[in-house]
Design an enzyme around this catalytic site. Sequence first.
Site, mmCIF file in Angstrom:
data_model
loop_
_atom_site.group_PDB
_atom_site.id
_atom_site.type_symbol
_atom_site.label_atom_id
_atom_site.label_comp_id
_atom_site.label_asym_id
_atom_site.label_seq_id
_atom_site.Cartn_x
_atom_site.Cartn_y
_atom_site.Cartn_z
ATOM 1 N N LYS A 1 0.867 -1.193 0.000
ATOM 2 C CA LYS A 1 0.000 0.000 0.000
ATOM 3 C C LYS A 1 0.900 1.237 0.000
ATOM 4 C CE LYS A 1 -4.250 1.809 1.949
ATOM 5 N NZ LYS A 1 -4.012 3.117 1.380
ATOM 6 N N LEU A 2 0.968 1.877 -1.146
ATOM 7 C CA LEU A 2 1.860 3.020 -1.300
ATOM 8 C C LEU A 2 1.251 4.287 -0.702
ATOM 9 C CD1 LEU A 2 3.069 2.373 -4.954
ATOM 10 C CD2 LEU A 2 4.269 1.868 -2.828
ATOM 11 N N PHE B 1 -1.863 -0.658 -10.335
ATOM 12 C CA PHE B 1 -2.232 -1.952 -9.752
ATOM 13 C C PHE B 1 -3.482 -2.570 -10.381
ATOM 14 C CE2 PHE B 1 -3.739 1.318 -6.654
ATOM 15 C CZ PHE B 1 -5.110 1.193 -6.855
ATOM 16 N N GLU C 1 2.946 2.497 4.137
ATOM 17 C CA GLU C 1 1.638 2.769 4.741
ATOM 18 C C GLU C 1 0.942 1.508 5.210
ATOM 19 O OE1 GLU C 1 -2.123 5.737 3.864
ATOM 20 O OE2 GLU C 1 -0.812 5.119 2.240
#
Length: 930
Positions: free
Chosen positions: A287-288, A381, A441
């Site tokens: 999770k960027l 994604f 994150e």
Amino acid sequence: MASADQQPTSCTSTGASTEPEGPTVASQIPFVQLCGFLERVQKKKGSDAKKLLFKEFLEKWREFHKAMHAKNPNTTDNFYPAMRLLLPQLERERMAYGIKEHTLAKFYIDIFGLAKESTDAKKLLNYRAPTAKQEAGDFASVAFFVLRNRCPERGSLTIKDVNDSLDSIALNNATKKKDLVKQSLLNLLRKTSAIEQKWFIRMIMKEMKVGLSQQSILGTFHPDAEDLFNVTNSLSKVCSDLSSPSVRLNEIAISVFSPFSPMLGERAKITGVERMMEHKGFLIETKLDGERMQLHKEGDKYMYFSRRSHDYSGSFGKSPMEGSLTPYIANCFNRDVHSCILDGEMCAYNSETKAFISKGENFDIKSLRDEEDVQVCYAVFDVLLVNNTKLANRPLKERLNYLPKVFTVIEGRMVLVERRDASTKAEVVEALNEAIDKREEGIVVKHPESTYRPDKRKGSGWLKIKPEYVDNLMDELDLLIVGGYFGKGYRSQLISHFLCALAVPPSREGDHPKIFYSFCKVGSGYTLQELLDFNQKLAKHWKKYDKENPPRWLQCTREKPELYVEPQHSFIVQVKATEINSSNVYRTGCTLRFPRLEKVRDDKDWHQCMTTEEMENMRQQAEGKLTGRHVNVDDDEIVTTKRRKATSRAVIPVAVPSRFRAADTSNVKQTSEMLEGRELCIMNSPASHPKDQLEKKIVECGGLVVQNPGIDTYCVLADKVNLKVKNIFSAKIYDVVKTSWLIESLDAGRLLPWLPSHMLFTSAKMTAQFALDYDCHGDSYTQDVNEEKLREVFANVEKKKSKQPMTAEQIAEIEMDYFPQDSLLGLFRLCRVYMDSCLVIGEEDTHIKDCSLDLVSLEMRFHGATMCPMLDRQVTHIIVDKSDLSRVREFRLRGQKRALKQHVVTSEWVRDCIQKEKFLSERPYEAAMS
């Protein structure tokens, strides 16, 4: 409302006959009828009853539209003109009005010529103050009571007129024509009643407060309305495509250049992942920490839409010849791909360290340009359309197979989000711990069979897991409540949000802090009952915050509270957040991202809150992230636990002892001019000269007496250094003089000069003056000394000798004050370093190899580092040789059990820091496990 059997008449010149495109229902329905409907809905109890009223209103609209269409087939409009007023928060076409409550209050005061000190003007400007139960916290209600005797009894505008006025306000605001905005408001005031103004204000503020949710209105309008809006984000399209309730939307269409609300991840507990994934294999993605963004492409035209469908194509580039991203990725698409829609995260990327940058580093990705090695990077994604082939209804694993065929990865510009296959909870825990170590994150767990369902969260097949969702992983911050803000809606009678602060460390160890820096604003994490408890605790102590004359102990920048409370009357709260962000809104220069109140710290006194120094250490060690510990796969406490209920503390009444009260000097006559015009404040005095007697003597000598020092105070007098006197020391403003000086002056009949021996604390100005006349031990350069004074000087010399040597922190503080940019000798001053000794353990003996770190150790010591022979709890850095990484795994395991973050880096970090003459981030130099 006007129905088929009650035909309205045209109220303005915008009637049906004058519209070249055909008559409209909106131009025939008076705005007052819509307002009357909203009044009835607001007063009705229960959501079902409210929805029934809306259904009746909608049916009347449709009947009237049908009747108009029968008379004139050219009738053009649908329910959209009313829908955009009922759901103003969803309307995107005229989003920015540039008007807030305070601005609108000033407009009304100006338009009606109200005196600024009049009761009505104060009501408008201070609408959030709970002065009247029916008015507090709601500007629209306050305005209604002010305007009810100043507006027409019945308005003359139609729904179309109101929409036209709102569009005009938005357009004039966008072009910064404030005079035209004011003119539009004036025109509305002349043609609307007070009740219409009330609802107009709520529409322009986009807070209707009628108890009808977006889901209720859209669901009543049409069963498919919410689904279509989630895809298109267009109320106009919803009302036009679904104008008939009998027509169903067979398929949600995702089309190029039409923004839609993206699919969302459901918040989940680690223990429930396997069950929610149906005990089958799943995918884990990183999770960027960026901004969700859709990329639409057709030929050489590109568009970028945010999660809320804002168009940022102008920033990232509408064509290969413009923008911060499109020119770099236009050639990466495969030649046979002429159109596509991608879903991903827009991130900032450091090309030098080859790592993504956290949003907490105070930049706006939308305005970012390639500067100082930081550039825009799009991490993809998902793919939803390729060459007009729609993929949303296909399983995720099939959609992912398309991605490599759409574009070629370009490092730092357009990449694929990292993902891995998994099937167990242990693998989820491992992935989350890796994310914690990398300061990311969190992670996203996805079901490979999940289809893409816009704006769906629950049951979507996507699960998001962040460190803050797991109990005991996040660092907890103990902050002091120092300010408050009036609430709105059901919180309108309460202080609903709180300003929290950090304490500035006192100058002397053991003293209580006297200065506090604003740090964050908290408005969530507590129940309504807990909020009531907080309000009850602080009710007697709130004071109005005066921006022109703020309290000295509370230092703020842009964010200022409406009320404040003295520290000794407040209490500490435990706050959790995701990370620390840079911010110029608060005095600390940083603030918390997504703060939430966990509980009240009844076990701590007000002066035990977190300090600015502690916050800065945490920020540096954790690089802004507030997670330092790992999840344990065998830990049954992984699930989030309920917060303990905050308990009330007893409020101790405060009284002023008689010995601290001011003396009655009303009958004292002046007999001398020795202290003429001087203001003095006596904190305490010796028993031989009571405080009240000395105060009377000051008045006799022409002086003024105050109980608390102010900007005009000549000096503060004290015989003993107690807590209150220490507080004055920490302010570093006043000269604090021994009471004996005043007694000596009174005995001498003249004002004696201050000597260093008289001073308990000297201001900067007085310190500079003493430096000209006395040495550091108090010995005068010009005056002869007697035996008594000489003994005092020798005593001062002994005190100087007995002082403890300075700590590394004290040395670092001096270096920052005097050599902020010139000296490199303190480069590693705050580092406690353990050097890997390259131990080689054999079957028969243990010895130390020749190690290249000896020279590195000397270099670090030369540049201020403290070298630690043992790997203790205070070590901040472990330096290893990249040729021998055999012990890195052991260091990592040790580090997971420590509360203080430690960095395991190669010696290259030391050399690069010295070469570039600055303290570099450790992340690119972290040693990999062998």
